[in-house]
Motif scaffolding. Structure first.
Motif, PDB file in Angstrom:
ATOM      1  N   ILE A 341      -7.010  -2.496  34.399  1.00 46.20           N
ATOM      2  CA  ILE A 341      -8.359  -3.007  34.701  1.00 46.20           C
ATOM      3  C   ILE A 341      -9.004  -3.561  33.425  1.00 46.20           C
ATOM      4  O   ILE A 341      -9.619  -4.627  33.431  1.00 46.20           O
ATOM      5  N   GLU A 342      -8.827  -2.838  32.334  1.00 44.55           N
ATOM      6  CA  GLU A 342      -9.454  -3.321  31.094  1.00 44.55           C
ATOM      7  C   GLU A 342      -8.735  -4.566  30.561  1.00 44.55           C
ATOM      8  O   GLU A 342      -9.368  -5.488  30.077  1.00 44.55           O
ATOM      9  N   MET A 343      -7.396  -4.583  30.727  1.00 45.69           N
ATOM     10  CA  MET A 343      -6.635  -5.725  30.200  1.00 45.69           C
ATOM     11  C   MET A 343      -6.918  -7.001  31.007  1.00 45.69           C
ATOM     12  O   MET A 343      -7.181  -8.050  30.445  1.00 45.69           O
ATOM     13  N   TRP A 344      -6.884  -6.879  32.337  1.00 43.97           N
ATOM     14  CA  TRP A 344      -6.999  -8.095  33.149  1.00 43.97           C
ATOM     15  C   TRP A 344      -8.450  -8.430  33.495  1.00 43.97           C
ATOM     16  O   TRP A 344      -8.855  -9.568  33.416  1.00 43.97           O
ATOM     17  N   ALA A 345      -9.208  -7.428  33.947  1.00 44.94           N
ATOM     18  CA  ALA A 345     -10.555  -7.735  34.456  1.00 44.94           C
ATOM     19  C   ALA A 345     -11.608  -7.623  33.361  1.00 44.94           C
ATOM     20  O   ALA A 345     -12.734  -8.083  33.540  1.00 44.94           O
ATOM     21  N   ARG A 346     -11.247  -7.005  32.221  1.00 43.00           N
ATOM     22  CA  ARG A 346     -12.169  -6.812  31.105  1.00 43.00           C
ATOM     23  C   ARG A 346     -13.409  -6.037  31.545  1.00 43.00           C
ATOM     24  O   ARG A 346     -14.539  -6.341  31.134  1.00 43.00           O
ATOM     25  N   ILE A 347     -13.210  -5.043  32.404  1.00 43.28           N
ATOM     26  CA  ILE A 347     -14.312  -4.155  32.795  1.00 43.28           C
ATOM     27  C   ILE A 347     -14.013  -2.792  32.178  1.00 43.28           C
ATOM     28  O   ILE A 347     -12.888  -2.296  32.312  1.00 43.28           O
ATOM     29  N   LEU A 443      -5.932  -6.527  39.791  1.00 45.21           N
ATOM     30  CA  LEU A 443      -5.732  -7.975  39.921  1.00 45.21           C
ATOM     31  C   LEU A 443      -6.897  -8.616  40.676  1.00 45.21           C
ATOM     32  O   LEU A 443      -7.374  -9.690  40.321  1.00 45.21           O
ATOM     33  N   LEU A 444      -7.358  -7.924  41.716  1.00 45.03           N
ATOM     34  CA  LEU A 444      -8.466  -8.478  42.499  1.00 45.03           C
ATOM     35  C   LEU A 444      -9.734  -8.580  41.646  1.00 45.03           C
ATOM     36  O   LEU A 444     -10.442  -9.593  41.678  1.00 45.03           O
ATOM     37  N   LEU A 445     -10.008  -7.533  40.884  1.00 49.85           N
ATOM     38  CA  LEU A 445     -11.194  -7.564  40.021  1.00 49.85           C
ATOM     39  C   LEU A 445     -11.080  -8.714  39.021  1.00 49.85           C
ATOM     40  O   LEU A 445     -12.052  -9.432  38.764  1.00 49.85           O
ATOM     41  N   ALA A 446      -9.878  -8.906  38.479  1.00 47.99           N
ATOM     42  CA  ALA A 446      -9.672  -9.997  37.516  1.00 47.99           C
ATOM     43  C   ALA A 446      -9.868 -11.348  38.198  1.00 47.99           C
ATOM     44  O   ALA A 446     -10.442 -12.280  37.622  1.00 47.99           O
ATOM     45  N   GLN A 447      -9.429 -11.427  39.463  1.00 48.40           N
ATOM     46  CA  GLN A 447      -9.544 -12.690  40.202  1.00 48.40           C
ATOM     47  C   GLN A 447     -11.009 -13.016  40.484  1.00 48.40           C
ATOM     48  O   GLN A 447     -11.453 -14.134  40.251  1.00 48.40           O
ATOM     49  N   VAL A 448     -11.776 -12.018  40.965  1.00 46.29           N
ATOM     50  CA  VAL A 448     -13.174 -12.332  41.304  1.00 46.29           C
ATOM     51  C   VAL A 448     -14.031 -12.542  40.056  1.00 46.29           C
ATOM     52  O   VAL A 448     -15.040 -13.223  40.110  1.00 46.29           O
ATOM     53  N   LYS A 449     -13.594 -11.980  38.955  1.00 49.94           N
ATOM     54  CA  LYS A 449     -14.356 -12.175  37.703  1.00 49.94           C
ATOM     55  C   LYS A 449     -13.857 -13.396  36.935  1.00 49.94           C
ATOM     56  O   LYS A 449     -14.250 -13.628  35.787  1.00 49.94           O
ATOM     57  N   TYR A 450     -12.939 -14.152  37.540  1.00 52.23           N
ATOM     58  CA  TYR A 450     -12.362 -15.354  36.931  1.00 52.23           C
ATOM     59  C   TYR A 450     -11.723 -15.066  35.573  1.00 52.23           C
ATOM     60  O   TYR A 450     -11.744 -15.889  34.664  1.00 52.23           O
ATOM     61  N   ARG A 451     -11.193 -13.872  35.418  1.00 51.73           N
ATOM     62  CA  ARG A 451     -10.483 -13.547  34.183  1.00 51.73           C
ATOM     63  C   ARG A 451      -9.025 -13.980  34.301  1.00 51.73           C
ATOM     64  O   ARG A 451      -8.345 -14.188  33.321  1.00 51.73           O
ATOM     65  N   GLY A 455      -3.476 -18.745  40.310  1.00 46.11           N
ATOM     66  CA  GLY A 455      -2.051 -18.954  40.036  1.00 46.11           C
ATOM     67  C   GLY A 455      -1.463 -17.788  39.246  1.00 46.11           C
ATOM     68  O   GLY A 455      -0.360 -17.317  39.541  1.00 46.11           O
ATOM     69  N   GLN A 456      -2.207 -17.319  38.266  1.00 49.41           N
ATOM     70  CA  GLN A 456      -1.704 -16.178  37.472  1.00 49.41           C
ATOM     71  C   GLN A 456      -1.581 -14.927  38.348  1.00 49.41           C
ATOM     72  O   GLN A 456      -0.609 -14.181  38.263  1.00 49.41           O
ATOM     73  N   VAL A 457      -2.588 -14.734  39.196  1.00 49.29           N
ATOM     74  CA  VAL A 457      -2.553 -13.553  40.070  1.00 49.29           C
ATOM     75  C   VAL A 457      -1.332 -13.632  40.990  1.00 49.29           C
ATOM     76  O   VAL A 457      -0.618 -12.646  41.203  1.00 49.29           O
ATOM     77  N   ARG A 458      -1.076 -14.833  41.487  1.00 51.63           N
ATOM     78  CA  ARG A 458       0.070 -15.019  42.396  1.00 51.63           C
ATOM     79  C   ARG A 458       1.383 -14.686  41.679  1.00 51.63           C
ATOM     80  O   ARG A 458       2.250 -14.005  42.211  1.00 51.63           O
ATOM     81  N   MET A 459       1.487 -15.152  40.447  1.00 57.41           N
ATOM     82  CA  MET A 459       2.720 -14.896  39.684  1.00 57.41           C
ATOM     83  C   MET A 459       2.883 -13.388  39.420  1.00 57.41           C
ATOM     84  O   MET A 459       3.961 -12.816  39.589  1.00 57.41           O
ATOM     85  N   LEU A 460       1.776 -12.740  39.042  1.00 59.47           N
ATOM     86  CA  LEU A 460       1.847 -11.299  38.760  1.00 59.47           C
ATOM     87  C   LEU A 460       2.177 -10.524  40.037  1.00 59.47           C
ATOM     88  O   LEU A 460       2.927  -9.543  40.016  1.00 59.47           O
TER      89      LEU A 460
END
Ligand code: F6R
Length: 636
Positions: A341-347, A443-451, A455-460
């Motif tokens: 969560i901290e790495m991808w979504a930066r929360i 991944l979802l948190l990173a996606q909604v926060k535009y982090r 495309g990156q989310v799909r690959m991961l």
């Protein structure tokens, strides 16, 4: 914690109860017992048979009995009040022996109740909290002084007046519940209402079902799935009256209600070993499927979606702090999630043991997301923490393996881990389901926060799916290496699990698995911290089990292992396939396929589960039912 079962119909109750108890044994195995209604020889009475130890002992005791009863209740216990003994085993009976009860939960005011009941002439035969329930029901049913009018010698508190009995089991159980503070799932039989089982629930699971040959109750659907797949999950404050001809439900006032029926769609194979020597191995081997099933339906139209979240994307976007609350293995899944969560979504994300969280005053605002992780969905501390967090205004999201469980019901949204029934007491496949689910959430948190871009989310997401095959590779190829490593650890008195970054988080789960099933003391440490104290433990032959997969901290981890090697440690390393260099410092290497560091917990945990199991078997331990433990911890 504790399993209860009951049956009334036209089949032999003892067989149904024993089968049910065997299925529920994961909930506790300190003692087991049944109460059978027996009408042989005229007047109905209740026969109670109890044994210390596992259900097999009770089964043996019952095999020699000619028990023709078609109504009865049973219990398998995890001791809370009172040591494991025959006296403390359930069922418990009233003074006159005409009422018997099995109970799962804790009665918090039992000491006061016991004192009051004692003053009114009740005698107790156990140290349990449950027994007060039997006496309370007895008073409500038969009136008091105890045993009146047939036993006028029974004691009465000075100045206390007599009270008439209601002679209605359901009414008596309802009345008894009004005096009790605490949690209960209970089933009660009364010799004066043959064929009837009264059931009540508060904060402790109860499921009820109607089969072709009678009516069933249990604390887990697994005990009645042979008879029916359509069950009622009883809610707090609901009561049920089971009779051979049908079941009726009432509320606290005794008014009829019609609870919803839940259809169980998982397979009965889940409750069987399916050719494996133990449930633990079976469940470890199911992990590739768990990964696949947990991901099904999550990528729709090219975008990651979690519909059950219970939060809109706008609400998710406002989240500025995450707490993961959980216990034990589920807590370790939270440690993995924090990294993601901290790495991808930066929360900012904090992980806390639910038992601590609830007694602190954590900083919670309406933009805090609390993620409660629980395999069973009924862990008392996690539930209490959820309630506390909601009162403080947080949104709560549950991750659980049990559909309709309290964690699922009390959270704003839920992801089910799709591990299906986990029977071995030590969690394995549900941990993997939790980590995969938490990865999706990150991944979802990173996606909604535009982090991360879509495309990156799909690959991961695709790479996350690949871990299913990677686990299979480990299962197929690393058996011998794990066996050799286990031989090297089995006679140790202690072991250290070390790693850095993700490896440090994984080490925690490796150490817990080893200690809980092999009784070999193990501790997890961040490898870089070793030189600040724990390295003093190392003497020649001391096992150090390291997670040193290819990651940004690989070289640092190897340096820390060299420090252990220099002091004579026996080093077992979980490494990335193709890493030949590691063999220079490791005594034993277990390989996992190359994997992105973010997903390494999903694969690197698997050899640690297998290692713990091998060591436990070599030490003669029961890997499915380790001592002193139970699968669901419904007490604080
Ligand atoms: C260890 C284990 C326990 C549970 C813990 C929480 O193998 O299974 O540590 O993880 O008791 O249980 P749940 O996840 O049901 O809340």
């Amino acid at each position: 914690m504790c399993g209860i079962v009951g049956y009334t119909g036209d089949e032999l109750a003892k067989d149904i109860l024993i089968n049910g108890l065997k299925r529920l044994e994961y909930r506790g195995y300190d003692s087991a017992g049944v109460a059978l209604e027996d009408a042989a020889g005229g007047a109905a009475h209740i026969d109670v048979i109890r044994r210390v130890g596992k259900v097999a002992g009770l089964e043996e005791a019952l095999a020699n009995r000619d028990a023709a009863a078609t109504c009865g209740i049973g219990h398998t216990r995890w001791a809370t009040h009172g040591r494991p003994s025959k006296e403390n085993a359930h069922p418990h009976t009233s003074c006159n022996g005409r009422i018997a009860i099995v109970h799962n939960g804790i009665i918090e005011n039992f000491a006061e109740l016991r004192e009051e009941l004692g003053q009114r002439g009740h005698t107790f035969t156990s140290d349990t909290d449950t027994e007060v329930f039997a006496h309370l029901i007895e008073e409500a049913y038969y009136g008091w002084p105890v045993g009146s009018p047939s036993d006028p010698a029974a004691g009465t508190a000075p100045g206390a007046s007599a009270a008439p009995g209601c002679h209605d089991l359901m009414a008596a159980v309802r009345e008894a519940c009004t005096h009790v503070v605490g949690a209960y799932g209970l089933a009660v039989v009364c010799a004066d209402e043959p064929g009837v089982i009264a059931v009540a629930r508060k904060d402790s699971p109860i499921v009820i079902g109607r089969g072709a040959r009678g009516s069933y109750v249990a604390s887990d659907v697994i005990a009645l799935i042979d008879a029916t797949r359509d069950v009622v999950v009883l809610e707090d404050g609901q009561f049920a009256r089971l009779a051979p001809e049908g079941i009726t439900y009432t509320d606290t006032e005794g008014a009829p209600i019609e609870p919803a029926v839940t259809h169980i769609d998982w397979d009965i194979d889940m409750a069987e070993k399916g050719g494996y020597p133990d449930f633990m191995l079976k469940e470890i081997c199911e992990q590739p499927r768990v990964v696949r099933d947990t991901l099904v339906g999550r990528m729709t139209g090219g975008e990651l979606t979690i519909d059950e979240l219970g939060l809109s994307l706008e609400e998710l976007n406002l989240i500025d702090r995450v707490y993961v609350i959980a216990c034990g293995t589920s807590y370790h899944a939270g440690l993995i999630a924090k990294n993601l969560i901290e790495m991808w979504a930066r929360i900012p994300c904090e992980v806390e043991a639910a038992s601590e969280f609830r007694y602190r005053n954590p900083i919670i605002t309406p933009s805090t997301l609390v993620v409660a992780v629980s395999q069973s969905g009924e862990t008392a501390d996690t539930l209490a923490a959820i309630r506390d967090a909601r009162i403080k205004g947080a949104k709560v999201f549950g991750i659980t393996n049990v559909v309709g469980s309290p964690v699922a019901r009390e959270s704003d949204g839920v992801i089910y881990t799709k591990a299906n029934k986990e029977i071995a007491v030590a969690s394995t496949k549900s941990f993997i389901g939790q980590v995969v689910s938490l990865t999706l959430l990150a991944l979802l948190l990173a996606q909604v926060k535009y982090r991360l871009t879509v495309g990156q989310v799909r690959m991961l997401f695709r790479e996350l799916g690949d871990t299913a095959e990677q686990i299979q590779w480990i299962l197929d190829t690393q058996k011998d290496a794990i066996h050799e490593a286990a031989l090297a650890c089995k006679d140790a008195h202690s072991a250290l699990f070390v790693g850095r970054g993700m490896g440090a988080a994984i080490a925690n789960e490796g150490a817990l698995k080893l200690k809980e099933i092999s009784y070999l003391h193990a501790e997890a440490y961040a490898a870089g911290e070793m030189k600040h104290g724990p390295i003093a433990l190392i003497d020649p032959g001391f096992p150090v089990i390291a997670i040193a997969t290819k990651s940004p901290v690989y070289d640092k981890t190897v340096s820390n292992l060299k420090e252990c090697e220099a002091r004579g440690a026996k080093i077992v390393v979980v490494a990335t396939e193709g890493d030949e260099d590691i063999a220079r410092i490791a005594d034993h290497v277990i390989y996992i396929p190359p994997v992105r560091d973010a997903f390494s917990a999903i694969t690197a945990t698997v050899p640690l589960q297998l290692l713990a199991r091998e060591v436990a078997l070599m030490r003669g331990c029961d890997v499915d039912q380790p001592r002193n433990l139970a699968k669901s911890v419904t007490v604080e």
